[in-house]
Design a protein around this motif. Structure first.
Motif, PDB file in Angstrom:
ATOM      1  N   ARG A  15       0.826  -1.200   0.000  1.00 43.70           N
ATOM      2  CA  ARG A  15       0.000   0.000   0.000  1.00 43.70           C
ATOM      3  C   ARG A  15       0.874   1.269   0.000  1.00 43.70           C
ATOM      4  NH1 ARG A  15      -1.339   4.087  -0.095  1.00 43.70           N
ATOM      5  NH2 ARG A  15      -2.987   5.351   0.779  1.00 43.70           N
ATOM      6  N   ARG A  18       2.755   1.652  -3.393  1.00 44.27           N
ATOM      7  CA  ARG A  18       1.885   2.083  -4.490  1.00 44.27           C
ATOM      8  C   ARG A  18       1.799   3.610  -4.547  1.00 44.27           C
ATOM      9  NH1 ARG A  18      -2.010  -1.300  -3.771  1.00 44.27           N
ATOM     10  NH2 ARG A  18      -1.411  -2.692  -5.462  1.00 44.27           N
ATOM     11  N   THR A  19       1.602   4.230  -3.394  1.00 43.10           N
ATOM     12  CA  THR A  19       1.547   5.695  -3.367  1.00 43.10           C
ATOM     13  C   THR A  19       2.902   6.294  -3.718  1.00 43.10           C
ATOM     14  OG1 THR A  19      -0.324   5.952  -1.854  1.00 43.10           O
ATOM     15  CG2 THR A  19       1.330   7.675  -1.810  1.00 43.10           C
ATOM     16  N   LYS A  21       5.236   5.103  -5.640  1.00 40.64           N
ATOM     17  CA  LYS A  21       5.444   4.997  -7.083  1.00 40.64           C
ATOM     18  C   LYS A  21       4.622   6.038  -7.832  1.00 40.64           C
ATOM     19  CE  LYS A  21       7.059   0.237  -7.492  1.00 40.64           C
ATOM     20  NZ  LYS A  21       7.020  -0.990  -8.303  1.00 40.64           N
ATOM     21  N   ASN A  22       3.392   6.285  -7.351  1.00 40.70           N
ATOM     22  CA  ASN A  22       2.551   7.308  -7.978  1.00 40.70           C
ATOM     23  C   ASN A  22       3.164   8.695  -7.848  1.00 40.70           C
ATOM     24  OD1 ASN A  22       0.642   5.421  -8.718  1.00 40.70           O
ATOM     25  ND2 ASN A  22      -0.699   5.809  -6.968  1.00 40.70           N
ATOM     26  N   PHE A  43       6.805  -6.359  -5.816  1.00 37.03           N
ATOM     27  CA  PHE A  43       6.248  -5.050  -6.171  1.00 37.03           C
ATOM     28  C   PHE A  43       7.303  -3.948  -6.131  1.00 37.03           C
ATOM     29  CE2 PHE A  43       3.752  -1.186  -5.575  1.00 37.03           C
ATOM     30  CZ  PHE A  43       2.687  -1.379  -6.439  1.00 37.03           C
TER      31      PHE A  43
END
Length: 479
Positions: A15, A18-19, A21-22, A43
């Protein structure tokens, strides 16, 4: 900030990554030998093994994580929750090595890590607190005298810990000595600190927590409340936002109290201030969790924010880009922690292989997941597989979607809390909002869950038979 190491595993590691990488930030995973093929390892942009399976030989090795960070030119470390997330020494270690710790300063972690120190710190802000002792107690005879003056029932709590360890409810004076012995022993074993404190036991409490976010420029926000009263062994299983119990006026009052708690220790970053709410809607400060909470997704959904993105921005020294006036509650969100536990056997961990592991999908369904089909459940860590979150314009809509999502979440090989989640969502006490932290003790029993499953199986069988008979009655015209 160009590279971030996540000092954690499972769903929370993914989780956070993911942020990151964004936001254009490279990610580094650390993993134990048993997690070598785990999804969070795949990931990340880079991954490093830091030791054998036991957490004290891997995920709790602060210096080793620092060494990896230095070797890979990591700018910041996100601790997730659990492990080193509330370890003041680790935060200090990061500071000493000029690595950004994505969390509060070590001083705030240390103060709020002791329930007694936290109570002393927030005193000046007139935060409501449950009547009890102001200092740690180890002398049993002195403690018994204090307990009598407070009045039974009382609650014995470990000063240094949480998660229900070192916690004992004492209803009668005759039980006091034996329960005190057990609480001190359990606290010593769990935290290396046998000090406990005593407070009045609130008989029918609800567990309400307020999400706060603070920057280094003096701005502190509250992002409303989460209801976390559905618990087993003093640990949360179902959470929701907002709470059905709070009025707008009470929400604002509790939100301001949470902001004051944060200000009392010069807090920076994401934190959660926990309160008990009694049957008369009086609230009392419980503790502050100096990290991202497991249940943060429900707040993200109703407030329309990414809490991890805000954590990273604040850690970089930026000002919060939202104000309190801009924050509004939009809809309702519900979360079920999907644990590999057997609700038919006192929620004991269920060890095995995920022979089938299919996640539900669809609009307003979110699954924060850390596992894949075919994986074994490690015995070394918390048994949570994932978090199932649903959103609706109303509470009722979120509940109905949760039931549907549970039905579409298919797991074979281990027992899980999915059936318990369905039981909660279908129970009148939960649906009406008239429940407290004693929900499991008051309303749940394994035989009730078994009965519910038998009824559902019978209905499914009847529907299948009806469909079969209808098919047989269709006149089939040959080609």
């Amino acid at each position: 900030m160009k590279k971030l190491l996540v000092a954690n595993r499972g769903e929370i590691a993914i989780r956070v990554m993911r942020t990151a990488k964004n936001m254009g930030i490279k990610t580094v995973a650390v993993f134990s030998e048993v997690d070598r093929n785990a999804p969070h390892v795949k990931f990340a942009d880079q991954a490093v093994c830091i030791g054998p399976a036991p957490s004290n030989a891997s995920y709790l090795l602060g210096q080793k994580i620092i060494d990896v960070s230095k070797a890979l030119n990591v700018d910041a470390i996100h601790p997730g929750y659990g492990f080193l997330s509330e370890n003041a020494d680790f935060a200090e270690l990061c500071e000493a090595h000029n690595i950004i710790f994505i969390g509060p300063r070590s001083k705030a972690i240390r103060v709020m890590g002791s329930k007694l120190a936290a109570k002393e710190t927030v005193k000046a802000y007139n935060i409501p607190m449950v009547p009890g002792t102001d200092e740690a107690i180890t002398d049993i005879s002195e403690a018994q005298h204090i307990a009598k003056s407070i009045g039974f029932p009382i609650l014995i709590k470990a000063s240094a810990g949480g998660g229900g360890k070192g916690m004992r409810i004492v209803k009668h004076e005759s039980e006091f000595k034996s329960q005190m012995d057990r609480a001190i022993s359990e606290a010593t074993n769990a935290f290396g600190d046998g000090s406990v404190f005593i407070e009045k036991y609130v008989a029918s409490p609800r567990h309400i927590e307020i999400q706060i976010m603070a920057d280094s420029h003096g701005n502190v926000l509250h992002l409303f409340e989460r209801e976390c009263s559905i618990q087993r062994r003093h640990q949360k299983v179902v959470e929701e936002a907002p709470s059905s119990a709070l009025t707008p006026a009470l929400r604002e009052e509790m939100g301001q109290a949470a902001i004051n708690v944060a200000r009392s220790c010069d807090y920076i970053g994401a934190g959660t201030v926990e309160f008990l709410l009694d049957e008369n809607l009086n609230f009392y400060f419980l503790e502050m969790n100096t990290r991202l909470q497991v249940e943060h997704p429900v707040t993200e959904w109703i407030a329309g924010v990414d809490l991890v993105a805000l954590q990273i921005q604040v850690a970089k020294g930026e000002k919060l880009n939202i104000t309190q006036d801009q924050l509004k509650i939009n809809g309702h969100a519900l979360e079920l922690r999907v644990y590999a536990e057997d609700p038919m056997n006192d929620f004991l961990p269920s060890v095995g292989t995920l022979d089938v592991y299919k996640l539900p999908e669809g609009k307003n369904i979110r699954v924060d997941n850390g596992f894949e089909e075919g994986m074994d459940i490690p015995i070394y860590y918390d048994p949570m597989l994932s978090k199932l979150i649903t959103y609706g314009k109303t509470r009722e809509e979120a509940i109905e979607l949760m039931i549907e999502a549970i039905d579409n979440y298919h797991i074979k090989g281990v027992e899980t809390t999915l059936p318990f989640g369905r039981f909660v969502c279908e129970h009148d006490a939960f649906r009406s909002g008239t429940f407290d932290t004693h929900f499991v003790k008051t309303h749940y029993a394994p035989n009730l869950l078994e009965k519910q499953q038998q009824i559902e199986a019978n209905i499914a069988a009847k529907l299948a038979l009806k469909h079969y008979l209808a098919e047989q009655n269709i006149l089939r015209v040959p080609d």
